[in-house]
Design a protein around this motif. Structure first.
Motif, PDB file in Angstrom:
ATOM      1  N   LEU A   4      -5.120  12.768  -1.551  1.00 48.37           N
ATOM      2  CA  LEU A   4      -4.548  11.426  -1.492  1.00 48.37           C
ATOM      3  C   LEU A   4      -5.145  10.623  -0.349  1.00 48.37           C
ATOM      4  O   LEU A   4      -5.305   9.410  -0.436  1.00 48.37           O
ATOM      5  N   LEU A  22      -3.358   7.824  -6.947  1.00 48.19           N
ATOM      6  CA  LEU A  22      -2.307   8.335  -6.070  1.00 48.19           C
ATOM      7  C   LEU A  22      -2.946   8.450  -4.696  1.00 48.19           C
ATOM      8  O   LEU A  22      -3.805   9.297  -4.480  1.00 48.19           O
ATOM      9  N   TYR A  44      -2.811   7.757  -0.159  1.00 46.85           N
ATOM     10  CA  TYR A  44      -2.066   7.756   1.104  1.00 46.85           C
ATOM     11  C   TYR A  44      -3.059   7.293   2.164  1.00 46.85           C
ATOM     12  O   TYR A  44      -3.955   8.048   2.530  1.00 46.85           O
ATOM     13  N   LEU A  92       1.263   4.010   0.836  1.00 45.05           N
ATOM     14  CA  LEU A  92       1.210   4.938  -0.290  1.00 45.05           C
ATOM     15  C   LEU A  92       1.208   4.142  -1.588  1.00 45.05           C
ATOM     16  O   LEU A  92       1.920   3.129  -1.706  1.00 45.05           O
ATOM     17  N   VAL A 130       6.053  10.835  -1.508  1.00 40.55           N
ATOM     18  CA  VAL A 130       5.185  10.811  -2.687  1.00 40.55           C
ATOM     19  C   VAL A 130       6.000  11.063  -3.959  1.00 40.55           C
ATOM     20  O   VAL A 130       5.753  10.441  -4.999  1.00 40.55           O
TER      21      VAL A 130
END
Length: 197
Positions: free
Chosen positions: A61, A118, A120, A134, A174
């Motif tokens: 991520l 997805l 981060y 996120l 998440v």
């Protein structure tokens, strides 16, 4: 007294090194997404061919430090995540009044759900605070009677922190992010109406 001070210093140094080591170690998150319980019921038991796809480029991520070469990577591995997303998508279709199956058939409605992103990422925060951004994104393609409907559904979260979040905190963030993106997907009335045509 000197031995005691030396022992104390060594103990402090070992503790500090352990903290630094933990902060830089990878995190492999085992998330628990949930589609929720309040979906519109539009189906009448029709079978729907469901396909859930991992469209990400990597299981990674991002990193907690924001540095590209950091060892503090955060990962959600496909072999753990995709069965959970498939299970939630099946539950969503059942709630909506459909009968999910993996077997394609001529003329049968179909739904392809792809996890396209997805991530981060570390961002600029306030003084004394760091910030993580996120993002989760799904693309859904509902096909029925030679017509298709495509929708894109995004959930985003900005989290400020003074100390880098641990594995449990990141897992919860998440999981919640994926849950919101799933809920937006299956609450889109166009998805249900396309499958129920």
């Amino acid at each position: 007294m000197q031995i005691s001070r030396k022992t104390l210093f060594l103990g402090w140094l070992v503790g500090l090194l352990l903290l630094v080591g933990c902060a830089q170690s990878p995190q492999y998150l085992q998330v628990k997404p949930s589609v929720g319980q309040s979906l519109p019921q539009v189906g009448n038991g029709q079978s729907v061919t469901l396909d859930v796809v991992d469209g990400r480029e990597s299981d990674v991520l991002g990193t907690r430090s924001g540095a590209a070469m950091s060892t503090a990577v955060i990962s959600v591995e496909a072999h753990d995540l995709m069965p959970k997303l498939k299970s939630q998508a099946e539950q969503a279709l059942v709630q909506m009044g459909f009968n999910p199956t993996t077997e394609p058939a001529p003329g049968r409605p179909s739904l392809t759900l792809t996890l396209t992103d997805l991530s981060y990422q570390k961002a600029e925060g306030k003084p004394m605070l760091d910030k993580a951004v996120l993002l989760a994104r799904f693309r859904a393609v509902a096909g029925n009677d030679r017509q298709t409907y495509t929708g894109t559904y995004t959930a985003k979260r900005e989290q400020e922190y003074a100390m880098k979040p641990g594995r449990e905190a990141n897992t919860n963030m998440v999981s919640e992010l994926l849950s919101r993106a799933l809920q937006r997907t299956f609450n889109d009335p166009q998805i249900g109406s396309q499958l129920a045509r």
